[in-house]
Write a protein that holds these residues in place. Structure first.
Motif, short mmCIF file in Angstrom:
data_model
loop_
_atom_site.label_atom_id
_atom_site.label_comp_id
_atom_site.label_asym_id
_atom_site.label_seq_id
_atom_site.Cartn_x
_atom_site.Cartn_y
_atom_site.Cartn_z
N MET A 77 0.66 -1.18 -0.11
CA MET A 77 0.11 -0.04 -0.48
C MET A 77 1.02 1.02 -0.36
O MET A 77 1.73 1.40 1.10
N ILE A 105 -1.26 8.71 -1.76
CA ILE A 105 -2.61 8.30 -1.34
C ILE A 105 -3.56 9.34 -2.06
O ILE A 105 -3.93 9.73 -3.29
N LEU A 125 -5.03 1.66 -6.78
CA LEU A 125 -5.08 2.07 -5.58
C LEU A 125 -6.19 0.94 -4.79
O LEU A 125 -6.71 0.74 -3.69
N LEU A 126 -7.78 0.22 -5.61
CA LEU A 126 -8.53 -0.23 -5.12
C LEU A 126 -8.66 -1.69 -4.29
O LEU A 126 -8.86 -1.62 -3.12
N PHE A 154 -7.15 -0.82 -0.60
CA PHE A 154 -8.52 -0.17 -0.30
C PHE A 154 -9.33 -1.60 0.05
O PHE A 154 -9.74 -1.52 1.55
N GLN A 197 -7.82 -3.84 3.20
CA GLN A 197 -7.95 -2.57 4.31
C GLN A 197 -9.16 -3.02 4.88
O GLN A 197 -9.76 -3.47 5.84
N TYR A 214 -14.14 4.36 -0.92
CA TYR A 214 -12.78 4.11 -0.21
C TYR A 214 -12.33 5.33 0.32
O TYR A 214 -11.54 4.88 1.09
N VAL A 215 -12.07 5.40 -0.22
CA VAL A 215 -11.75 7.40 -0.29
C VAL A 215 -12.15 7.77 1.46
O VAL A 215 -10.99 8.23 2.04
N HIS A 231 -10.48 5.90 4.20
CA HIS A 231 -9.25 5.96 4.15
C HIS A 231 -8.92 7.11 4.88
O HIS A 231 -7.93 7.62 6.06
#
Length: 428
Positions: free
Chosen positions: A1, A7, A39-40, A43, A46, A94-95, A98
């Motif tokens: 990650m 990010i 990035l997915l 994400f 996590q 997801y953002v 995060h």
């Protein structure tokens, strides 16, 4: 990650950069798709699979498939939009996860980005007038981009965005904050001096959509402060500003005149038809006609292009054959009307009113209403003049709007509980 800084950079590149595409068939391969795919996986690892995007799009999915079998849409048209929307809505949720739903932090990052792009835009205009081509023509960086000329021989500022109006829309929440800070001598989220630069940059787009955003900003500030004196002063200021822009900006005057010619007089002369006003007017006629035949749920995601072929005014004799914005209707409201009918329009109206945060008289230290109102301006401008469901991170702003309301409600609950505890202690 990747680390948090990288990010954050990638997330806001996905929001601001829509002027780079890698291919155009079978769909346009925007840069943000590659950021999503990068990035997915991290994400998902996590946070696991998020269910909300699937629930939101369940009814549009079922209805869209039914419309395909009814002959009102195609699998290619539907899947392109459905998958793109699902991917975008999921990514930006997801953002939010995060950043642990820290809307203020995310919004501050957005404002910093707009400030940087405002400087880029102002440099662009200055470079044009001093004749420094690499400083104003960015086609050497962006392949879905072009210099936007104005009618007086200069250029309209579009910074890194494909269109000047798109730039104005993306700047609109920052413009709201800047106007508020100037009026009330505050420095919420961004310093007033930086806010002035953002306003200047927005005006340099000479976008009628941007001017509507400024008007909406003033209106929301008036509504939330609700003083008669404010209403009178603000009305005078905005009427004066509108009159000044009409007389000082040939681009603004042209759009107003052609708009009145089309919407009021239905004048299809060349000067009216060969304009952005006609694109919107034509799609209005298409969307309303399609809605009349399919009022409940429209003809499904991705179907407006088919409706365009059926109902476009360009098929009439004497009207130019213009197919701009054939797929996206030049307006999200019109596209929703055409593709999702009452279900889609109803969802948006309910969403806007249910999660709008008005200025609190009891929680004076809350700036949630500023964030909510700023993002509402952008949502309204998207509904008016931007028909793509996920370009420039529109779902990102929808999630911000939603979680801003959730955070405010939680803060109110905690404040009320604390007040009750203090009252019990005082009465003990």
């Amino acid at each position: 990650m990747l680390n948090n800084a990288r990010i954050t950079l990638l997330v806001f590149i996905s929001v601001f950069v829509s002027s780079i595409t890698f291919f155009k068939s079978p769909f346009e391969g925007y840069l943000h798709y590659f950021i999503f795919l990068l990035l997915l996986p991290g994400f998902v690892s996590q946070f696991k699979i998020v269910k909300t995007p699937f629930l939101i799009l369940f009814i549009p999915a079922v209805w869209g498939i039914l419309q395909i079998y009814a002959g009102n849409n195609t699998w290619a048209g539907f899947l392109k939009i459905f998958i793109g929307t699902l991917l975008s809505v999921s990514f930006y949720q997801y953002v939010m996860l995060h950043y642990k739903f820290n809307v203020e932090k995310i919004f501050t990052y957005y404002l910093k980005g707009v400030y940087i792009l405002s400087i880029v835009g102002i440099v662009q205009v200055v470079s044009y007038y001093v004749g420094f081509t690499p400083g104003y023509d960015y086609k050497w960086i962006f392949n879905k981009w072009g210099v936007v000329p104005n009618s007086s021989g200069g250029i309209r500022m579009n910074s890194i965005f494909s269109e000047a109006s798109q730039c104005a829309i993306m700047f609109s929440p920052a413009v709201f904050v800047a106007i508020y800070n100037i009026i009330f001598r505050k420095n919420y989220f961004i310093h007033t001096q930086k806010g002035i630069i953002i306003i200047i940059a927005s005006i340099l787009t000479t976008s009628s959509t941007g001017f509507i955003g400024i008007f909406m900003s003033g209106l929301l500030i008036i509504i939330n402060h609700a003083k008669v004196s404010n209403i009178i002063i603000a009305s005078f200021v905005f009427i004066s500003l509108g009159t000044f822009m009409y007389n000082a900006s040939p681009e603004f005057k042209k759009r107003i005149d052609s708009g009145v010619g089309l919407w009021v007089d239905e004048d299809f002369s060349v000067e009216n038809v060969n304009s952005s006003s006609f694109v919107l007017y034509n799609n209005y006629k298409i969307a309303t006609e399609n809605f009349k035949h399919n009022p409940i749920g429209g003809t499904g995601l991705g179907s407006h292009a088919i409706a365009f072929d059926k109902y476009s005014l360009t098929k009439q004799a004497g009207v130019l054959d213009i197919e701009f914005n054939k797929s996206d209707a030049n307006s999200m409201f019109l596209r929703l009307l055409s593709e999702t009918g009452l279900l889609g329009i109803g969802f948006f109206i309910l969403f806007i009113f249910k999660y709008y945060v008005s200025r609190s008289r009891t929680v004076s230290n809350s700036q949630h209403w500023i964030i909510g109102s700023a993002i509402l301006v952008l949502i309204i401008l998207y509904l008016l003049r931007q028909g793509n469901y996920f370009i420039n991170g529109f779902p990102f702003f929808m999630w911000l709007y939603y979680y801003n309301a959730v955070n405010y409600k939680n803060m109110q609950t905690n404040t009320n509980q604390l007040t009750e505890i203090n009252t019990k202690i005082e009465n003990a």
